[in-house]
Each structure stands twice: as structure tokens, then as C-alpha cells.
Design a protein around this motif. Structure first.
Motif, PDB file in Angstrom:
ATOM      1  N   GLU A   1       0.815  -1.233   0.000  1.00  0.00           N
ATOM      2  CA  GLU A   1       0.000   0.000   0.000  1.00  0.00           C
ATOM      3  C   GLU A   1       0.838   1.267   0.000  1.00  0.00           C
ATOM      4  OE1 GLU A   1      -0.344  -1.508   4.363  1.00  0.00           O
ATOM      5  OE2 GLU A   1       0.182  -2.301   2.398  1.00  0.00           O
ATOM      6  N   TYR A   2       2.149   1.153   0.296  1.00  0.00           N
ATOM      7  CA  TYR A   2       3.002   2.345   0.298  1.00  0.00           C
ATOM      8  C   TYR A   2       3.717   2.524  -1.041  1.00  0.00           C
ATOM      9  CZ  TYR A   2       2.232   1.432   5.241  1.00  0.00           C
ATOM     10  OH  TYR A   2       1.634   1.171   6.449  1.00  0.00           O
ATOM     11  N   GLY A   3       3.349   1.691  -2.021  1.00  0.00           N
ATOM     12  CA  GLY A   3       3.980   1.814  -3.342  1.00  0.00           C
ATOM     13  C   GLY A   3       5.349   1.179  -3.426  1.00  0.00           C
ATOM     14  N   LYS A   4       5.759   0.454  -2.375  1.00  0.00           N
ATOM     15  CA  LYS A   4       7.061  -0.230  -2.408  1.00  0.00           C
ATOM     16  C   LYS A   4       6.860  -1.670  -2.900  1.00  0.00           C
ATOM     17  CE  LYS A   4       9.848   2.867  -0.472  1.00  0.00           C
ATOM     18  NZ  LYS A   4      10.957   3.421  -1.215  1.00  0.00           N
ATOM     19  N   VAL A   5       7.939  -2.271  -3.361  1.00  0.00           N
ATOM     20  CA  VAL A   5       7.839  -3.643  -3.884  1.00  0.00           C
ATOM     21  C   VAL A   5       8.088  -4.646  -2.758  1.00  0.00           C
ATOM     22  CG1 VAL A   5       8.780  -5.292  -5.551  1.00  0.00           C
ATOM     23  CG2 VAL A   5       8.627  -2.877  -6.145  1.00  0.00           C
ATOM     24  N   GLU A   6       7.132  -5.562  -2.623  1.00  0.00           N
ATOM     25  CA  GLU A   6       7.241  -6.588  -1.581  1.00  0.00           C
ATOM     26  C   GLU A   6       7.561  -7.907  -2.293  1.00  0.00           C
ATOM     27  OE1 GLU A   6       4.001  -8.481   1.413  1.00  0.00           O
ATOM     28  OE2 GLU A   6       3.705  -6.389   0.892  1.00  0.00           O
ATOM     29  N   ILE A   7       8.644  -8.551  -1.922  1.00  0.00           N
ATOM     30  CA  ILE A   7       9.043  -9.805  -2.586  1.00  0.00           C
ATOM     31  C   ILE A   7       8.377 -10.978  -1.868  1.00  0.00           C
ATOM     32  CG2 ILE A   7      10.993 -11.264  -3.265  1.00  0.00           C
ATOM     33  CD1 ILE A   7      10.857  -8.540  -4.740  1.00  0.00           C
ATOM     34  N   LEU A   8       7.596 -11.756  -2.638  1.00  0.00           N
ATOM     35  CA  LEU A   8       6.849 -12.872  -2.028  1.00  0.00           C
ATOM     36  C   LEU A   8       7.650 -14.170  -2.061  1.00  0.00           C
ATOM     37  CD1 LEU A   8       3.425 -12.138  -3.756  1.00  0.00           C
ATOM     38  CD2 LEU A   8       4.128 -11.413  -1.486  1.00  0.00           C
ATOM     39  N   GLY A   9       8.459 -14.333  -3.081  1.00  0.00           N
ATOM     40  CA  GLY A   9       9.227 -15.583  -3.163  1.00  0.00           C
ATOM     41  C   GLY A   9      10.334 -15.485  -4.195  1.00  0.00           C
ATOM     42  N   VAL A  10      11.436 -16.201  -3.932  1.00  0.00           N
ATOM     43  CA  VAL A  10      12.569 -16.201  -4.871  1.00  0.00           C
ATOM     44  C   VAL A  10      12.987 -17.638  -5.127  1.00  0.00           C
ATOM     45  CG1 VAL A  10      14.952 -15.457  -5.241  1.00  0.00           C
ATOM     46  CG2 VAL A  10      13.414 -14.014  -3.935  1.00  0.00           C
ATOM     47  N   GLY A  11      13.262 -17.954  -6.366  1.00  0.00           N
ATOM     48  CA  GLY A  11      13.794 -19.273  -6.705  1.00  0.00           C
ATOM     49  C   GLY A  11      15.078 -19.087  -7.476  1.00  0.00           C
ATOM     50  N   LYS A  12      16.066 -19.941  -7.206  1.00  0.00           N
ATOM     51  CA  LYS A  12      17.359 -19.753  -7.855  1.00  0.00           C
ATOM     52  C   LYS A  12      17.882 -21.111  -8.300  1.00  0.00           C
ATOM     53  CE  LYS A  12      21.785 -18.169  -6.209  1.00  0.00           C
ATOM     54  NZ  LYS A  12      22.425 -17.793  -4.987  1.00  0.00           N
ATOM     55  N   SER A  13      18.421 -21.185  -9.499  1.00  0.00           N
ATOM     56  CA  SER A  13      19.016 -22.455  -9.925  1.00  0.00           C
ATOM     57  C   SER A  13      20.305 -22.151 -10.684  1.00  0.00           C
ATOM     58  CB  SER A  13      18.049 -23.212 -10.841  1.00  0.00           C
ATOM     59  OG  SER A  13      17.888 -22.487 -12.043  1.00  0.00           O
ATOM     60  N   LYS A  14      21.167 -23.171 -10.779  1.00  0.00           N
ATOM     61  CA  LYS A  14      22.432 -22.983 -11.503  1.00  0.00           C
ATOM     62  C   LYS A  14      22.098 -22.935 -12.985  1.00  0.00           C
ATOM     63  CE  LYS A  14      27.119 -24.891 -11.517  1.00  0.00           C
ATOM     64  NZ  LYS A  14      27.665 -23.618 -11.900  1.00  0.00           N
TER      65      LYS A  14
ATOM     66  N   ALA B   1      16.941  -8.979 -11.070  1.00  0.00           N
ATOM     67  CA  ALA B   1      15.645  -9.629 -10.831  1.00  0.00           C
ATOM     68  C   ALA B   1      14.650  -8.647 -10.220  1.00  0.00           C
ATOM     69  CB  ALA B   1      15.832 -10.844  -9.917  1.00  0.00           C
ATOM     70  N   VAL B   2      15.111  -7.837  -9.248  1.00  0.00           N
ATOM     71  CA  VAL B   2      14.224  -6.841  -8.620  1.00  0.00           C
ATOM     72  C   VAL B   2      13.764  -5.835  -9.682  1.00  0.00           C
ATOM     73  CG1 VAL B   2      14.113  -4.935  -6.949  1.00  0.00           C
ATOM     74  CG2 VAL B   2      15.218  -7.072  -6.305  1.00  0.00           C
ATOM     75  N   GLY B   3      14.700  -5.411 -10.551  1.00  0.00           N
ATOM     76  CA  GLY B   3      14.354  -4.467 -11.621  1.00  0.00           C
ATOM     77  C   GLY B   3      13.325  -5.039 -12.580  1.00  0.00           C
ATOM     78  N   LEU B   4      13.435  -6.344 -12.870  1.00  0.00           N
ATOM     79  CA  LEU B   4      12.476  -6.984 -13.784  1.00  0.00           C
ATOM     80  C   LEU B   4      11.088  -7.063 -13.151  1.00  0.00           C
ATOM     81  CD1 LEU B   4      14.725  -9.860 -15.204  1.00  0.00           C
ATOM     82  CD2 LEU B   4      13.951  -7.843 -16.426  1.00  0.00           C
ATOM     83  N   VAL B   5      11.046  -7.342 -11.840  1.00  0.00           N
ATOM     84  CA  VAL B   5       9.750  -7.368 -11.130  1.00  0.00           C
ATOM     85  C   VAL B   5       9.108  -5.979 -11.213  1.00  0.00           C
ATOM     86  CG1 VAL B   5       8.651  -7.568  -8.852  1.00  0.00           C
ATOM     87  CG2 VAL B   5      10.332  -9.259  -9.558  1.00  0.00           C
ATOM     88  N   MET B   6       9.916  -4.940 -10.972  1.00  0.00           N
ATOM     89  CA  MET B   6       9.400  -3.567 -11.022  1.00  0.00           C
ATOM     90  C   MET B   6       8.874  -3.234 -12.417  1.00  0.00           C
ATOM     91  SD  MET B   6      12.353  -1.695  -8.803  1.00  0.00           S
ATOM     92  CE  MET B   6      12.110  -0.158  -9.637  1.00  0.00           C
ATOM     93  N   ASP B   7       9.618  -3.703 -13.427  1.00  0.00           N
ATOM     94  CA  ASP B   7       9.211  -3.433 -14.801  1.00  0.00           C
ATOM     95  C   ASP B   7       7.868  -4.105 -15.111  1.00  0.00           C
ATOM     96  OD1 ASP B   7      10.432  -2.229 -17.325  1.00  0.00           O
ATOM     97  OD2 ASP B   7       9.688  -4.150 -18.028  1.00  0.00           O
ATOM     98  N   GLY B   8       7.720  -5.355 -14.618  1.00  0.00           N
ATOM     99  CA  GLY B   8       6.457  -6.080 -14.825  1.00  0.00           C
ATOM    100  C   GLY B   8       5.288  -5.373 -14.164  1.00  0.00           C
TER     101      GLY B   8
END
Length: 440
Positions: free
Chosen positions: A26-39, A376-383
Motif C-alpha cells: 500500500e506504500y507503493g514499495k515492492v514486496e518480494i513474495l518468493g525467490v527461486g534460484k538455480s544454476k 531480478a528486482v528491476g524486472l519485477v518492477m518493470d512487470g
């Protein structure tokens, strides 16, 4: 949960693939719900060279993110980088048939479409056309010409070019992983959105994103992107050099670099030694930390000097184009000890490490605010931005449908505030989607 305000960024890198799910609070900030990482197994220097392995790595990262967020991922925003990306400056103009009518969006679109007709090398495609500043009837330095009168509209453009087959391959991997392509973004732009403040972009700043296979550069001045480049070296070449120089296996070289590596040889004393277990009962190897940092230093200097050449190509040495904000380092490679000092020493520019916490919610996990996840954070923001645009467009169509038509004489039109123009990447995304659909 409302699918509309959830966005997924998929960063297909040379060393790792990250899927990140986020939403706006609600404050316009990005909240990360989950991250997955693989080689990342099928990517070399930012370019896919093994489709099957890349698909497996994407699926693994996506499943991990889905489990962490308890959300099903359907659409993703993908970043493109890689050694095939290059950029150039170009200026173009159009002559308007009626200078009595104010300049509209359609005029700017016409000018941008004209730039898209530039002849490129075989297999290359224009990815981004970014207007720098406009000229109307010879009047220069206009940031936003909409609503002005004029017969000749001219602009300088920053044009980003890439290999279309590489982009299609990424699209193919995403589609075969059972996902929809929501958007494509240039990775240096995504990283910049995540770690730079508006003040820095205004003052002039160079963002250096040191990844595993490539180092991306984005230069901003007066709030506009002025130069981009992708240099085909990253953290992996440093690991390779350690492997060759110390005759050890890659896994050990990577660990040595992360744990004991430093970009400044003077920091280590001659008697600091690390012992590495030998292979299969062989004698352990002893390596001095001074030698280790000498190997790292040589390669890092080479990378930074190449980046600095690009910063000079932009024109940093001219008074008017000076980058007051200096340099911001991000990406996994920026975590190397004493790198900041070395960059300042070579370039003479103020330097800081960029963490993507500028736009993240306050209670975000510390790991996520690491430079590793900047793209990755930038891509979420772009989406998220893309979704807001879509919602706004739908709202506009609805409003138009509800407004009754008025047949009276219309008053003079006041120019609307500029809408965010659909970037060519949106159109490119659609073309990649169509291409994949027809290829099935």
C-alpha cells in the motif's frame, strides 16, 4: 489473490537463473513474495547455447519461487543482455504537413518508426529506440515536444541493437517451460531502475552491473539514458584465471575468489596462505593470498578499463556531459573485496556499491537486497509498471465507452499530459510471441 498486482521477474544469467515474485504494497514499495534460484547450465556470456538445459534450469527456479510464495506463476518479464547487444547514436527528423496543428503522440511515433527502418547488420534487430532530446524548427534541448507548434521535428536517439535469434531463443525457452512472455526488458535498464535514485540519474551516473558472463553498463544524465554497452567479460573469467593460475578445479577457484579474493594485492601480507585439499589423495596445494589477489587484480583492471573506455565514448570528459554521480557497481561481481577502491583509483570517479533496496518494502529479507538480485528486482518492477499501464489503458477504454458523444462545436484541445509510450520492446514481445505461436 488478485493476479493483477503480482509480477514475476526472470533473470536468465550465465551463472544463475532467478525467478522472483513480487507485488506492490500500500506504500507503493515492492514486496518480494518468493525467490527461486538455480544454476544456469545452458547459457554462455548471456546467450542461450543449450535450450534443453536452460529450460530445466528455468523450471527449477520457477518451482522454487512458486513454493516460497504459494503462488502459481503464469507470466514472466524476462531480461535480455549478452555479448550480442550493442548501441549507437542516431539523429532523424520528420517534416509535418501542417505546422498549425500542435505536435502529438502520433508525430513522435512516426519519427520513432522511421528510426526502426535503419539498416542493420544481417540477423540484427533494433530492440530499444530511446529519444534523447528533441528539436522543433531548430529550437534545441526540448525534453517533451507534445503540445508545441512546429513544422520540423527532429530528435537524437540512443538505439540499442541485438541479435534477433538470441532473443527468440530466450522466448522459446520461456515458452517451453510452460510460461507466458509478459515482457522483455534490457537488463542494464532493469538493474538501473532497481539501484539508482532519480537524483543520481539527473546528476549523471554510470551503472556497472558485473555478472558472471558479462558486464553491463548504463549511463544516465539529466534523467535520460545516454549510453549502454555489454562487455563480454564477468566474474567467470576471474574464476577461470584463478583455476589456470593456481592449477585447481573450478569449484575451488570460485570458493577461493568469494572467501579470500581481493582486487587490491597490497592488502595481503606475504605469509598469508590458504591450503587447498588435493584431488583423490594427492598432496594439498598451498596458495598465497598475495598471488591470488594479483591474479584477480589483473583481470579486474582489464574489465574496468574496458568499461571506462565506454564511459569515455559517451563523452564523460566533456564538461557538459560530466557524470557528477560517479559510478554505481552492482551484480554478483561487485561483492569482490576492495573493488570499489580499485574502480575509484582507475577512473578517478566516486563509486558506491548499489543495493536494490531503493524500492523494496522495509521488511524485505536481507538476502534479496544483495547486489546479486539487482536485475531480478528491476524486472519485477518493470512487470508491475507494465501491468499498471495495461490497467490504465483498460480503464480509459471503459471510460470512453461510457462517455456520451457531444455534437456541439468542440473547444480548443488542451494537450493531455504525455502518456507513457509503448516501447518497441512491447511490440517486440508481441512479435516474439507470434513467431513462437506460428513455429509450433
Amino acid at each position: 489473490m488478485d493476479k493483477h498486482n503480482i509480477s514475476v521477474g526472470l533473470d536468465i544469467g550465465t551463472t544463475k537463473i532467478v525467478a522472483m515474485i513480487g507485488r506492490k504494497n500500500e506504500y507503493g514499495k515492492v514486496e518480494i513474495l518468493g525467490v527461486g534460484k538455480s544454476k544456469s547450465l545452458g547459457v554462455h556470456r548471456g546467450v542461450v547455447n543449450n535450450i534443453t538445459q536452460t529450460i530445466q534450469s528455468i523450471q527449477q527456479a520457477v518451482q522454487e519461487a512458486e513454493a516460497a510464495a504459494s503462488e502459481k506463476i503464469e507470466e514472466v518479464t524476462v531480461g535480455i543482455a549478452g555479448q550480442h547487444i550493442r548501441s549507437l547514436q542516431h539523429s532523424d527528423y520528420i517534416t509535418r504537413s501542417n505546422s498549425e496543428v500542435v505536435i502529438e503522440d502520433s508525430d513522435i511515433d512516426r519519427l520513432i518508426n522511421q528510426v526502426h527502418k535503419l539498416v542493420m547488420l544481417p540477423g540484427e534487430e533494433i530492440i530499444h529506440v530511446l529519444p534523447q532530446e528533441f528539436k522543433v524548427d531548430g529550437q534545441a534541448e526540448i525534453k517533451e515536444p507534445i503540445g508545441m507548434y512546429g513544422g520540423r521535428l527532429e530528435a537524437n536517439f540512443h538505439v540499442v541493437v541485438g541479435q534477433v535469434s538470441s532473443i527468440r531463443n530466450i522466448g522459446r525457452c520461456v515458452k517451453s517451460s510452460g510460461l507466458q512472455l509478459e515482457g522483455i526488458t534490457l537488463e542494464p535498464l532493469a538493474s538501473a531502475n532497481a539501484v539508482l535514485s532519480q537524483e543520481e540519474k539527473e546528476a549523471g551516473v554510470a551503472l556497472i552491473d558485473i555478472g558472471g558472463g558479462t558486464t553491463d553498463l548504463a549511463v544516465f544524465k539529466d534523467g535520460i539514458i545516454r549510453h549502454t554497452a555489454v562487455i563480454p567479460f564477468g566474474g567467470n573469467v576471474i574464476t577461470e584465471d584463478i583455476k589456470e593460475g593456481c592449477s585447481i578445479i573450478e569449484k575451488q577457484a570460485e570458493l577461493l575468489k568469494i572467501k579470500f579474493g581481493s582486487a587490491w594485492p597490497g592488502e595481503n601480507k606475504d605469509n598469508e596462505i590458504v591450503s587447498i585439499p588435493g584431488l583423490r589423495g594427492r598432496e594439498p596445494k598451498e596458495i598465497t593470498l598475495k598471488n591470488l589477489s594479483k591474479i584477480i587484480h589483473a583481470r579486474v583492471v582489464e574489465i574496468i578499463e574496458q568499461v571506462y573506455v565506454e564511459i569515455k565514448n559517451y563523452g564523460h570528459e566533456e564538461q557538459k556531459k560530466k557524470l557528477i554521480g560517479g559510478i554505481v557497481l552492482t551484480g554478483g561481481g561487485s561483492q569482490l573485496k576492495h573493488l570499489k577502491q580499485l574502480v575509484e583509483y582507475i577512473t578517478g570517479m566516486d563509486t558506491r556499491i548499489g543495493y536494490p533496496n531503493e524500492h523494496l518494502a522495509g521488511d524485505s529479507d536481507e538476502d534479496i537486497a544483495s547486489p546479486l538480485y539487482a536485475t531480478a528486482v528491476g524486472l519485477v518492477m518493470d512487470g508491475l509498471k507494465r501491468q499498471e499501464r495495461k490497467v490504465a489503458e483498460e480503464q480509459e477504454i471503459e471510460n470512453e465507452a461510457e462517455t456520451p458523444e457531444v455534437t456541439e462545436a468542440e473547444p480548443e484541445v488542451v494537450p493531455e499530459p504525455p502518456k507513457e509510450r509503448r516501447s518497441f520492446l512491447d511490440k517486440l514481445t508481441e512479435r516474439v510471441k507470434d513467431f513462437l505461436d506460428n513455429a509450433e
